[in-house]
Design a protein around this motif. Structure first.
Motif, short mmCIF file in Angstrom:
data_model
loop_
_atom_site.label_atom_id
_atom_site.label_comp_id
_atom_site.label_asym_id
_atom_site.label_seq_id
_atom_site.Cartn_x
_atom_site.Cartn_y
_atom_site.Cartn_z
N LEU A 101 -2.29 -13.84 3.21
CA LEU A 101 -1.81 -14.93 3.68
C LEU A 101 -2.62 -15.35 4.93
O LEU A 101 -3.11 -16.58 5.11
CB LEU A 101 -0.45 -14.91 4.10
N ALA A 102 -2.89 -14.35 5.81
CA ALA A 102 -3.67 -14.59 7.12
C ALA A 102 -5.10 -14.86 6.82
O ALA A 102 -5.88 -15.61 7.58
CB ALA A 102 -3.62 -13.40 7.99
N ALA A 107 -8.65 -20.20 6.00
CA ALA A 107 -9.98 -20.11 5.22
C ALA A 107 -10.13 -21.40 4.47
O ALA A 107 -10.95 -22.21 4.34
CB ALA A 107 -10.24 -18.91 4.47
N SER A 108 -8.87 -21.89 3.84
CA SER A 108 -8.93 -23.10 2.67
C SER A 108 -9.00 -24.28 3.74
O SER A 108 -9.35 -25.02 3.41
CB SER A 108 -7.63 -22.72 1.84
N LEU A 171 -10.90 -8.62 8.46
CA LEU A 171 -10.33 -10.11 7.96
C LEU A 171 -10.82 -11.19 8.74
O LEU A 171 -10.97 -12.27 7.93
CB LEU A 171 -9.07 -10.10 8.75
N LEU A 172 -11.23 -11.19 10.24
CA LEU A 172 -12.08 -12.27 10.59
C LEU A 172 -13.46 -12.79 9.86
O LEU A 172 -13.76 -13.58 9.55
CB LEU A 172 -12.16 -12.16 12.18
N GLY A 173 -14.23 -11.76 9.70
CA GLY A 173 -15.29 -11.43 9.20
C GLY A 173 -15.30 -11.93 7.59
O GLY A 173 -15.92 -12.83 7.00
N LEU A 174 -14.38 -11.52 6.83
CA LEU A 174 -13.97 -12.05 5.57
C LEU A 174 -13.66 -13.35 5.38
O LEU A 174 -14.00 -14.34 4.72
CB LEU A 174 -12.91 -10.93 4.99
N MET A 175 -12.90 -13.86 6.42
CA MET A 175 -12.45 -15.48 6.37
C MET A 175 -13.75 -16.13 6.84
O MET A 175 -13.87 -16.99 6.18
CB MET A 175 -11.41 -15.62 7.66
#
Length: 308
Positions: A101-102, A107-108, A171-175
């Motif tokens: 969810l984070a 991202a969307s 998570l930030l890089g994945l986003m």
């Protein structure tokens, strides 16, 4: 003394209307018949039932008592409804749900906003090499994940946005990956939508003193709800279901829910009830997005298809 006179209107001497042209008779083989209609619905219901067979197995197995779950009895209805599978699998997926969810919501939304800005500029404004920029952006749609996994991994490691090198566990890089990778499709969606926006509307905004940014914020964004629905559904589903980049970019504490679900179903002894219950839980957020935004979905997909 003035004498009043009555004016009698003249009768309409126009010629009588022409009779309507004869309607061509529909060929016999094109006329609807009861047998053809029944056969059509039988085929459609059969295809729907075949398509929903995995969903039936998923739901039925999820609500079975763990003692009743077996491969040989997978098609049988549960003798009694039980939530034991959900209670057993939910703690294993809870951290993955929070991480996904984070990841998926920002991202969307960010990718949809950037695609909205790109689509507005590329559809309503002309600048040098504008006919080259749009095809180059679209080229990103056809680049598979597997083709860029090594350079993306090296780049994110070098800038400290991968795994333990990132304060968010990657998570930030994945986003950032999902935002950039989603820009081509969101740009295409919004460009097709803004093509149908009347040019006199933009001219009136320009006469009122609005610049490009003000026109986009006050005019384009409020009129693009269907396109936003399509872009958000697409991006949320893509980032939520991602496994490969999630496994490559994140550390253990930041794994998305797809990796957590894989760990439930990927052991040597597979708890089918828990795996099915987990898959049902993981599919609920994307299902909710489709239910909430579904009425805008087809409208946004078809926007601009009859223009240009």
């Amino acid at each position: 003394m003035v004498r009043a006179t009555a004016v009698v209107p003249r009768q309409n001497m126009a010629s009588p209307p022409l009779p309507p042209p004869p309607v061509a008779e529909t060929p016999r083989w094109q006329r609807p018949s009861r047998a053809r209609t029944v056969a059509r619905y039988v085929v459609l219901w059969a295809l729907a039932a075949f398509f929903l067979m995995p969903v039936y197995v998923l739901v039925v197995t999820s609500f079975k008592n763990p003692a009743d779950v077996s491969v040989t009895r997978i098609w049988e209805l549960p003798t009694s409804f039980s939530f034991a599978n959900f209670g057993a699998v939910l703690p294993k997926l809870s951290s993955g749900f929070r991480n996904s969810l984070a990841l998926s919501i920002p991202a969307s939304l960010i990718s949809a906003l950037l695609g909205c800005a790109n689509g507005f500029v590329l559809s309503k404004f002309r600048f040098p090499l504008s006919n080259v920029v749009f095809p180059l952006i679209l080229f990103g749609i056809f680049v598979p994940y597997q083709a860029v996994i090594i350079p993306v991994s090296q780049t994110m490691t070098a800038v400290g946005l991968r795994g333990a090198g990132d304060a968010t566990g990657g998570l930030l890089g994945l986003m950032l990956i999902h935002i950039i990778y989603g820009l081509p499709i969101t740009t295409l969606i919004f460009r097709n939508h803004f093509i149908s926006l009347p040019d006199p509307l933009l001219e009136s905004a320009r006469l009122d003193g609005a610049g490009v940014l003000r026109t986009w914020v006050d005019l384009a964004v409020p009129l693009s709800k269907p396109a936003f629905a399509v872009a958000v559904i697409w991006q949320f589903t893509s980032s939520w279901n991602d496994f490969m980049f999630g496994a490559m970019m994140t550390s253990r504490d930041s794994w998305p829910v797809t990796i957590a679900l894989n760990n439930v179903a990927g052991g040597q002894s597979v708890p089918f009830g828990q795996a099915m219950a987990g898959a049902l839980l993981v599919s609920l957020p994307t299902l909710a997005i489709y239910v909430l935004l579904g009425r805008f979905f087809m409208r946004g997909l078809l926007a601009g298809t009859l223009q240009e």
